[in-house]
Every structure is written in C-alpha cells, then in structure tokens.
Design a protein around this motif. Structure first.
Motif, PDB file in Angstrom:
ATOM      1  N   GLN A 120     -42.139   0.236 -36.364  1.00 23.97           N
ATOM      2  CA  GLN A 120     -40.889   0.012 -35.634  1.00 23.97           C
ATOM      3  C   GLN A 120     -39.752   0.689 -36.385  1.00 23.97           C
ATOM      4  O   GLN A 120     -39.480   0.349 -37.533  1.00 23.97           O
ATOM      5  N   PRO A 121     -39.067   1.679 -35.780  1.00 26.46           N
ATOM      6  CA  PRO A 121     -37.964   2.338 -36.493  1.00 26.46           C
ATOM      7  C   PRO A 121     -36.873   1.346 -36.867  1.00 26.46           C
ATOM      8  O   PRO A 121     -36.571   0.432 -36.086  1.00 26.46           O
ATOM      9  N   PRO A 122     -36.273   1.480 -38.034  1.00 30.07           N
ATOM     10  CA  PRO A 122     -35.197   0.566 -38.431  1.00 30.07           C
ATOM     11  C   PRO A 122     -34.014   0.672 -37.475  1.00 30.07           C
ATOM     12  O   PRO A 122     -33.649   1.763 -37.034  1.00 30.07           O
ATOM     13  N   ALA A 168     -21.199   7.386 -35.739  1.00 26.41           N
ATOM     14  CA  ALA A 168     -20.744   8.595 -36.432  1.00 26.41           C
ATOM     15  C   ALA A 168     -21.867   9.612 -36.607  1.00 26.41           C
ATOM     16  O   ALA A 168     -21.600  10.797 -36.821  1.00 26.41           O
ATOM     17  N   ALA A 169     -23.110   9.170 -36.528  1.00 25.18           N
ATOM     18  CA  ALA A 169     -24.284  10.046 -36.547  1.00 25.18           C
ATOM     19  C   ALA A 169     -24.336  10.943 -37.780  1.00 25.18           C
ATOM     20  O   ALA A 169     -24.658  12.125 -37.682  1.00 25.18           O
ATOM     21  N   GLY A 170     -24.063  10.371 -38.943  1.00 17.11           N
ATOM     22  CA  GLY A 170     -24.222  11.133 -40.176  1.00 17.11           C
ATOM     23  C   GLY A 170     -25.606  10.989 -40.780  1.00 17.11           C
ATOM     24  O   GLY A 170     -26.046  11.846 -41.537  1.00 17.11           O
ATOM     25  N   SER A 171     -26.275   9.909 -40.442  1.00 20.26           N
ATOM     26  CA  SER A 171     -27.644   9.690 -40.923  1.00 20.26           C
ATOM     27  C   SER A 171     -28.398   8.885 -39.883  1.00 20.26           C
ATOM     28  O   SER A 171     -27.841   7.974 -39.263  1.00 20.26           O
ATOM     29  N   ILE A 172     -29.679   9.220 -39.714  1.00 18.34           N
ATOM     30  CA  ILE A 172     -30.497   8.599 -38.688  1.00 18.34           C
ATOM     31  C   ILE A 172     -31.713   7.966 -39.349  1.00 18.34           C
ATOM     32  O   ILE A 172     -32.645   8.669 -39.772  1.00 18.34           O
ATOM     33  N   PRO A 173     -31.766   6.622 -39.484  1.00 22.73           N
ATOM     34  CA  PRO A 173     -32.963   5.974 -40.039  1.00 22.73           C
ATOM     35  C   PRO A 173     -34.182   6.249 -39.167  1.00 22.73           C
ATOM     36  O   PRO A 173     -34.116   6.116 -37.941  1.00 22.73           O
ATOM     37  N   LEU A 174     -35.284   6.631 -39.787  1.00 20.34           N
ATOM     38  CA  LEU A 174     -36.487   7.019 -39.029  1.00 20.34           C
ATOM     39  C   LEU A 174     -37.615   6.001 -39.155  1.00 20.34           C
ATOM     40  O   LEU A 174     -38.212   5.623 -38.155  1.00 20.34           O
ATOM     41  N   TYR A 175     -37.928   5.586 -40.374  1.00 17.64           N
ATOM     42  CA  TYR A 175     -39.014   4.625 -40.544  1.00 17.64           C
ATOM     43  C   TYR A 175     -38.905   3.974 -41.906  1.00 17.64           C
ATOM     44  O   TYR A 175     -38.333   4.528 -42.844  1.00 17.64           O
TER      45      TYR A 175
END
Length: 781
Positions: free
Chosen positions: A424-426, A731-738
């Motif tokens: 489940q992605p964070p 703000a979309a500076g970092s995207i948690p993936l897993y």
C-alpha cells in the motif's frame, strides 16, 4: 531522527536522535536507525495497525539461553561514538542503543513509551507561566563508573546542544535551544526542565543521554567521544573498537540494574552489503540485513533442506551445475579423455573448475539452510524527489504532471508483492500507517491520471511540436499550444474515453514482474480499468476543499482524483503490440509524443545510484521512466556511484528527479520540519535548503510545523501535522512511493532479533534459544 552524512548506495549513515537533521535512509537496504524516542502513550488497540507486523522470533526470557556471542553485521566501523556529531552513522546508533540511556523507546506501532529502566516518571507539571517538565530517574540507574545518573548529566547535555556555545561541534539543537533552565529537584534524581516557550516534542530530548564527562567540555565532546566513551549505562559495555577490522565488541554490563543481558558478547562486524551473502554462506555472521537476492538464495536452501536435498544436489538443480545436461556431460567426458591432448587438458581444467564451483555452492547452501529470513516493513519510505529550484520542475504544474503520470500502486507492488509484504503506497510524508499522526492526504494532489498529466503540461506550455524552433514571425508554436488545450474540452475528453464493455475498458493489466529484473510482457497489452464515474473534477474532490482554503502552492489546473489511463502508458502506437485477437482502440492524440516549449524539449535528469544492492531501486526508476514517457516527458537517466549520489547530486541540487528514502519519526513537527522547510536565499545568492533537497516549500507549511511544535495538545499537534502534509502533497516536491522492505537473515535459533519494524531492539532479551535433549530436558547453546 538522525543526521545527514555521506550516502551508502544512495543512502546516508544514521545516528540515533537528531532533532534538527534527519538521516536520509538507505536506498538499497541499509540499516535504518530506528530512534527510541518519545513520550508516554496508552496501548490504544483502536489505533490503526502498521501494514506489516514485526518478525523477530519472539521468545520469553526463560526460553533464552544464558551466554553466547552474537555476530551482527554493520555497514562500517563507527565514524564517531558521539551521536550528536554530523558524521555519526548507523553503527553509532546501534552502539548507543546498547550502551547508553534511552529515556523513551518505540513500540511495534511506532508509539513512544517511557523506558522504566531509566525513568520512574516524566511529565509536564506546569504550563503557566512556563512549561516545566519533571523527570524522576530510577534510583538504581548508574553509569559504568558507579556514579548515579542525574541532573548534572542533563545540564551538561543541554549546554552542549543548546547552540549557545559555538565551540561545540554539534549537528543539531532543536528543542534544546528552547530550554530556559534546568534545576535539581529534591535530589539529583529529580530534574526540572523549564522551557522558554512551549515545546510539544519535549519527550525527544535527552535520548540518548551521555554522561557529563562527554558533554561537559568542547574537547571531550568534539574529540574525546569519537573513539571512546568515558562512561556508559546500558545492558552492555563498550569493550573495544578494532581500528583494523572495524569490529566493535560489546560485553555484558555487570553494573546493569535491569534484567540481565542474555548474551555474553555482541560483536558488531563491519561487512559491506555486497559481501554479506558470502559471509553468511561462510557462517561468520548470526544476524544481518540483506538484499532480495540473498534472501532468495536462503529461501532456496531452506526449500532444498525441507525436501531432503543436500547442497550437492541443490548445486545440480539450481546452482552452477544446473546447466549440465546428460548430453553435455557425456560430451565433456569424451573430450577430456580424447586423443587431442591439448583439447583434453583444456576440458579437464574446465571440468575441475566447475566441480570446485559446485562444491563451494553446495557447502554454502548447506550453511545457508541454518538461517531464516525475517521480514517486515522498515519505518521508512522511498520517494521520488522533484527538484523545483530551476528548470521545468520550477513550475508547479510540471511537478504535478509528473506526479499524476506515476502509478504509485504499481511501483509499490513491484517492490513488495514478490516478498509477500503489504504493498500500500504511503499516504503521508510525515507518518506511516500505524502511527498516531498518520492520515492519507494524497488526495491533495490526486491519483494517477495520464490525461490530467497531459493537460497540466499543456497548461504550462509544453506541447507536441514545441521543441521545434519556428521561423521568426510564425505562430505555429502558439497554435500547437492552442490545439493541445482544445483537447481538454469536454467533447474531446469524452471522445478519448473508451466505451464501457470494449476490450480496452474491460481488460485488466497484469504486471507482477516485481523485481523489474526478469523478462516480462509488460507493455504488450492494451489495457485500462477506468469506470464511468471514477473521475471527478476538483469541484467534487477533496482537493477542492484545500484550494478553497487558498493554499499557497501556486497555480494549476483542476485536479482529478483516482482513475487510470485508458490505454497502456508504455505503448507507442495504440494497438501496435496488442495480442492477436485484441481489438485496438482509437489512438489518443498526443499520447507519448515528446513535448517541448519555445524550441526546447521537455527532458528531465533522473539520477540513480549504481552500486550493488540498488538493483530494485533502478528497476523502479525504469518503470518511472516508462510512465513519464507515456505523457511526453523524456528523461535522461544518469547512474552514479553510491559515494557520489548524495553528496554530489542530491545535496548539491544537481538533478531533476531522484529516488531516496526518509525514516519515519515519532516527532514529525520537529524532525520533518527541516526536510520540508521553505528554502531561503543566502547572502551569496545560493539557497539555504536545510534538508529540503527538493527545494520546494511554502511559508504556510513552515507555520504549521511551528504551530504543531508549540502546542501541548497532542491531538491539535497531530491535526496541524496532517494539514502540513496535505500542503506538502499539493506542492508536489516529493512523492512517497512505497514503504521500504526490511529483510534480515538470522540464525534459526536466534530469538528476539530480526525485522523489528517500528520497535527499537531490546538488547538484553536477544539470545539463542535453549536447545532440548532427546529426553526433553534443556541444555544451553
């Protein structure tokens, strides 16, 4: 949680409890220093559980043998024994956990718990006019030199870490700089700490606690504690640090007042990640974090052992002898005994070499069968970082387009599903599932949506044909942009959607090639799982509420939540690679076409580590490249050495896209603030980014962190942290993936050790299980 340092395979070393600087977690599979921090928390079973339980072979102490030596792998010898210095690393953290006081520890859900080995109580006793915390220490708690742990140690640590004396080379001081004074209570076992202004994360302070002999002067702090500790106070003592081998030896503390350590000795052996499979096969380690390939090999050894196959048989089944067929063996024998003596000698040498390889593999497999693989999820997540300092990603619309092009669920499944771990992605940058502050705020950005990604790019001026420079005076570029925007119109958008019931709409894509290493048929099927009504406009999505609050994240087009692309994002021409008998859908205009603006192509620099252990990370990067390519974003992938990855690229800002990890924290208001703080210009014109390596931030995010750290109402603080996280998503500076997998090889008879998940190790309980005689009586290992 821990401080920043040089990377390991795209990773940074870790130290136990940084209050200003937090450690970038290992990108491959480096040890995560789970900090034992925090305050008292009731065991509320209604809280959401973590996605994966800890896997550490729990056993009651009466079933654990007394004595024995544990050989525990670490990445390298400690660079310093002072956890508050900038070059403290994961080995520093592990040593501190065994030999120094931790006033609070984390439970299996990442919740802080008072440590009764050191504290009788700790609580806020006054809030007006100032916040006052009263610590009552255990009366039996003493340093290894016999002196009681008390107020002088608290005072010395506060003065060293407050930041007021620049002679101390400290890595951070958050929280300590808020302390106004520390006073002795009825005696040295009572410590009154008065804060100049409220501090919600007061429980994070004084862990680990060093003796006044270390903290009392700049010389002892800066240099004296790098290679030795004048006093310790844990279940183990620091015996030796071998400068040649890098091994650290810990022995049972005879002055320890708590439950005695089961082990006589713990040897922290410096074994690089790439060498651990060999060390385990040689039987020179008892406990080690490992990568997936090593875990797979241990699984094969266990399977063979259960099937009654020995190592030699295994070598012929899946080892170096597996490619030898009967016909090949016969041909080889014939050549080895043939009349051509030169050829025969060559073949005999090759046969001997192959037999030696089979023997080594067989011996290794027999040894590996004595280990178990314990697995859970680390309290850390891997993210895609988008550098917003300059270039195309300085435009929020482009960052959001990158995020909307990525299928986070697919990426999480590719890494975790083959390991049997939850995928489940964070939903948060600031907490993980199971922690009190966790809330899925990803709707502030929206889910994967190829059409929305293209629309955002078009809105930012990146259109097909835009990379071609037009003659002066023409309007071709603007016309191309206009044409792209028109495709966002209602009629055009509906035309792009396949009708329900068509092969495109109903087919289900299968992408179980989790590792990304094995051949797969990904990209060969035209699929989609859109359902009528799945897509919502910003007017009906949760993001609308955020926009209504006037988020300070810039402009952007209306977001959609959820949904998947109607066609496979990996395809070039619709239907070109469809299996026989599959109806090809209508081509989507502009799908996968390279984009440009003002004669410049849209291309992003994607930096990945190249070292061993980073294979899974690179496989994830390959998938991301394909996803971005589907919306017209081209990438220039650069693979760099582990040593160069962080220092020369991430920290310096020499990248557009990168993958690295952050550990979760029990205190996000303090620990996460420098990671997401708005960069400020320095006097020389450069940016002061603290640990915000994406260089994306807002004043409002900073304000929310400050408010959360300054309130003593726990629920209010959590809600402020959640609000900050929603704005970080937007703000979309970092995207948690897993959430990162945690794989640990442990001897089968080793108990209370393995993949701890959120929890901190309880060193005194680790040991080897008591063996039983055939009659059922017990004997020690």
């Amino acid at each position: 949680m821990s401080q920043i340092g040089a990377p390991h395979g795209g990773t940074c070393p870790k130290s136990p409890r940084s209050r200003t600087l937090r450690t970038v977690a290992a990108l491959s599979s480096a040890v995560l220093a789970v900090t034992a921090l925090a305050g008292c928390s009731a065991d509320d079973e209604t809280d959401a559980a973590p996605l994966a339980a800890q896997d550490n072979a729990p056993a009651p102490r009466d079933r654990v043998a007394d004595g024995g030596t544990l050989r525990w792998a670490v990445d390298a010898a400690p660079t310093t024994l002072n956890a508050f210095q900038a070059d403290a690393d994961a080995t520093t953290s592990r040593i501190a956990g065994a030999v120094l006081p931790a006033l609070y520890t984390l439970d299996r859900r990442g919740r802080p718990q008072l440590n009764p080995d050191y504290l009788e109580s700790a609580q806020v006793v006054e809030t007006e006019p100032k916040q006052v915390v009263l610590y009552k220490l255990d009366q039996q708690a003493v340093w290894s030199d016999g002196r009681e742990i008390g107020a002088p140690d608290f005072v010395a640590q506060w003065r060293a870490l407050s930041g007021r004396d620049t002679a101390y080379w400290t890595a951070r001081n958050s929280g300590y700089e808020r302390i106004e004074k520390i006073e002795r209570g009825k005696n040295d076992l009572e410590v009154r700490v008065t804060f100049a202004k409220p501090y919600a994360d007061w429980q994070s302070l004084f862990t680990p606690l060093y003796p006044k002999q270390v903290m009392g002067s700049p010389n002892s702090f800066n240099d004296g504690a790098r290679t030795a500790l004048k006093a310790t106070a844990g279940p183990f003592l620091l015996k030796t640090v071998d400068s040649k081998s890098g091994d650290v030896t810990l022995t049972r503390n005879p002055r320890w007042w708590g439950q005695a350590a089961k082990l006589d000795t713990v040897v922290l052996k410096a074994v690089p990640r790439a060498d651990r499979a060999e060390a385990l096969a040689a039987g020179t380690l008892d406990l080690a974090e490992i990568d997936r390939s090593t875990a797979d090999r241990i699984a094969l050894a266990l399977r063979d052992a259960r099937a009654g196959r020995n190592g030699a048989q295994a070598a012929l089944a899946h080892g170096p002898g597996s490619s030898i067929t009967p016909s090949k063996a016969l041909a080889s024998w014939a050549l080895a005994h043939g009349s051509d003596e030169e050829k025969a000698e060559e073949v005999r040498a090759a046969r001997k070499k192959n037999q030696e390889a089979i023997a080594r593999y067989a011996s290794a497999q027999d040894t590996l069968a004595k280990y178990a693989v314990r697995k859970s999820l680390e309290p850390a997540y891997t993210q895609l970082s988008l550098n917003g300092e300059s270039g195309p990603l300085a435009d929020e619309r482009v960052r959001r387009a990158v995020a909307r092009a990525i299928n986070r669920q697919e990426l999480a499944e590719s890494v975790l599903k083959p390991l049997g771990l939850p995928a489940q992605p964070p939903g948060s940058h600031l907490a993980l599932a199971g922690q009190a502050a966790y809330k899925d705020s990803s709707d502030a950005l929206g889910g994967q949506d190829t059409q929305e990604a293209r629309a955002l790019l078009a809105d930012a001026g990146w259109v097909p044909g835009g990379a071609v420079k037009q003659p002066a005076g023409t309007k071709a570029g603007s016309e191309a942009e206009k044409a792209e925007k028109e495709k966002k119109g209602e009629a055009g958008e509906e035309a792009e959607k396949p009708a329900k019931g068509t092969p495109t709409a109903d087919a289900k894509k299968k992408s179980d090639d989790a590792s990304g290493d094995a051949p797969s048929d990904e990209g060969l099927y035209i699929v989609g799982d859109d359902k009528p009504g799945d897509r919502r406009t910003a007017a009906s999505a949760p993001v609308a509420a955020l926009r209504a609050e006037a988020l300070d994240t810039g402009t952007g087009s209306a977001a959609r939540v959820g949904g998947r692309p109607a066609v496979n994002p990996d395809q070039g021409v619709a239907g070109a690679y469809a299996p026989r008998g599959t109806a090809a859908p209508a081509a989507v205009p502009g799908a996968g076409q390279a984009l440009g603006k003002d004669g410049k192509a849209l291309s992003l620099r994607f930096v990945l580590p190249s070292g061993p252990g980073s294979e899974s990370l690179r496989a994830v990067g390959d998938r991301i490249v394909r996803m971005l390519d589907a919306v017209g974003i081209r990438t220039e992938v650069t693979k760099v050495s582990d040593e160069s990855f962080f220092k020369d690229h991430i920290a310096s800002g020499d990248y557009d896209l990168a993958l690295y990890s952050w550990p979760a924290s029990a205190f996000p208001a303090t620990d996460a603030r420098p990671i997401f703080a708005k960069p400020e210009p320095a006097s020389d014109g450069s940016l002061m980014v603290e640990q915000n390596y994406s260089r994306v931030g807002t004043d409002r995010i900073d304000q929310l962190f400050d408010q959360a750290a300054g309130t003593l109402d726990e629920e209010e603080a959590r809600e402020l942290v959640r609000q900050a996280d929603a704005r970080i998503w937007a703000a979309a500076g970092s995207i948690p993936l897993y959430q990162r997998p945690q794989l640990v090889a442990a001897r089968a008879d080793l108990v209370n050790a393995g993949a701890w998940g959120f929890a901190a190790p309880r060193y005194q309980d680790i040991g080897f299980k008591k063996a039983e005689t055939p009659k059922g009586s017990e004997r020690n290992r």
